[in-house]
Design a protein around this motif. Structure first.
Motif, short mmCIF file in Angstrom:
data_model
loop_
_atom_site.label_atom_id
_atom_site.label_comp_id
_atom_site.label_asym_id
_atom_site.label_seq_id
_atom_site.Cartn_x
_atom_site.Cartn_y
_atom_site.Cartn_z
N TYR A 98 -4.87 31.94 10.10
CA TYR A 98 -4.40 31.49 11.28
C TYR A 98 -3.65 30.29 10.91
O TYR A 98 -3.96 29.26 10.13
N TYR A 127 1.38 38.60 -1.38
CA TYR A 127 2.43 38.68 -0.36
C TYR A 127 3.79 39.33 -1.16
O TYR A 127 3.84 40.30 -1.72
N HIS A 172 -0.71 33.00 10.96
CA HIS A 172 0.19 33.58 10.25
C HIS A 172 0.52 35.04 10.87
O HIS A 172 -0.81 35.67 11.23
N ASN A 204 -2.16 37.44 9.92
CA ASN A 204 -3.56 37.12 10.13
C ASN A 204 -4.51 37.37 8.97
O ASN A 204 -5.62 37.74 9.06
N ARG A 244 -5.93 30.36 4.08
CA ARG A 244 -4.66 30.35 4.95
C ARG A 244 -5.05 30.06 6.27
O ARG A 244 -4.52 30.70 7.36
#
Ligand SMILES: *[C@@H]1O[C@H](CO)[C@@H](O)[C@H](O)[C@H]1NC(C)=O
Ligand SMILES: *[C@@H]1O[C@H](CO)[C@@H](O)[C@H](O)[C@H]1NC(C)=O
Ligand SMILES: *[C@@H]1O[C@H](CO)[C@@H](O)[C@H](O)[C@H]1NC(C)=O
Ligand SMILES: *[C@@H]1O[C@H](CO)[C@@H](O)[C@H](O)[C@H]1NC(C)=O
Length: 226
Positions: free
Chosen positions: A129, A149, A131, A134, A191
């Motif tokens: 969060y 990613y 993002h 999630n 993150r």
């Protein structure tokens, strides 16, 4: 004579010592379970996410210990109103206590991605969060390479072979590390997000292939012993 014997025995001793050291070292590197407790994992511990309008057997099979998950880019999302792209994933059953807020947790599995599957998330550490995904981690596939990613290559040339994937999430240390075949290939940061759990399968991202598939066996969940 004495001297020769002495030399031979000390050389042998050194060889044995060397074997011992290299042996210990390699087993430490490869034994990612060291210091962790393996938790039970069977059918009661996961739930399938799949296109909401299809029966499970059209997007998932479990044969001879291999979970096969597949999806098409034209499929529906996991629920009628979800804005997310199609997926077929194993999702930890929230009732069994594998959702974590603290500690060091590890996901392990042997994975196979057939040639052609691309633009897809294979594995997630859910929770992150703020993002859009999630997530703390997505291990994605683009053109046969595993990615963090779409930012960084974790491992290249991974189509059509079984490999071992280990992901270690340390909540307090705020790290997430990815190992391929026992070798550390990616070290990342947290993150945000308080709550985490693991997911695996296929979840369409961007530039996804029409057909997406991954296979999984020997899935293990570990928690670091206190
Ligand atoms: C799953 O594992 C749990 C804990 O070990 C056990 O109690 C349960 O019987 C197992 N269920 C199946 C379907 O194997
Ligand atoms: C999820 O876990 C709960 C508690 O163990 C169990 O009652 C339930 O049947 C599980 N759900 C599935 C779909 O296996
Ligand atoms: C994947 O398939 C494509 C098209 O058939 C082929 O050109 C390529 O060499 C294959 N890659 C691997 C790793 O087998
Ligand atoms: C992320 O979390 C927000 C807030 O809970 C939710 O509205 C959104 O649908 C989630 N997105 C994904 C991709 O799960």
């Amino acid at each position: 004579m004495y001297r020769l014997k002495h030399n031979i025995s000390s050389t042998l001793g050194l060889i044995i010592l060397y074997i011992h050291i290299t042996d210990t070292r390699s087993s430490v590197i490869n034994d990612l379970a060291l210091g962790f407790t393996r938790l039970p994992f069977n059918k009661s511990y996961y739930i399938n996410h799949k296109p909401y309008n299809l029966p499970l057997e059209e997007r998932y099979s479990f044969i001879n210990g291999v979970h096969k998950l597949w999806v098409f880019s034209t499929d529906e999302p996991l629920s009628r109103c979800s804005p997310t792209l199609p997926r077929s994933e194993l999702f930890i059953n929230v009732s069994v206590g594998y959702i974590y807020f603290t500690g060091v947790w590890q996901f392990e599995a042997h994975v196979f991605v057939p040639n052609g599957t691309t633009g897809v998330s294979l594995m997630q550490v859910f929770g992150g969060y703020p993002h859009v995904t999630n997530t703390t981690l997505m291990v994605r596939v683009y053109d046969g390479n595993l990615y963090y990613y779409k930012y960084e290559v974790i491992s290249s040339d991974m189509y059509d072979k079984w490999f071992r994937l280990n992901v270690i999430r340390d909540v307090e240390g705020d790290t997430v590390n990815v190992y391929i075949n026992g070798v550390l290939k990616f070290e990342g940061q947290g993150r945000g997000g308080a709550m985490h759990y693991f997911k695996c399968g296929v979840y369409a991202q961007d530039q996804d292939s029409y057909y997406m598939e991954s296979r999984w066996k020997h899935i293990n969940i570990y928690k670091k012993s206190k």
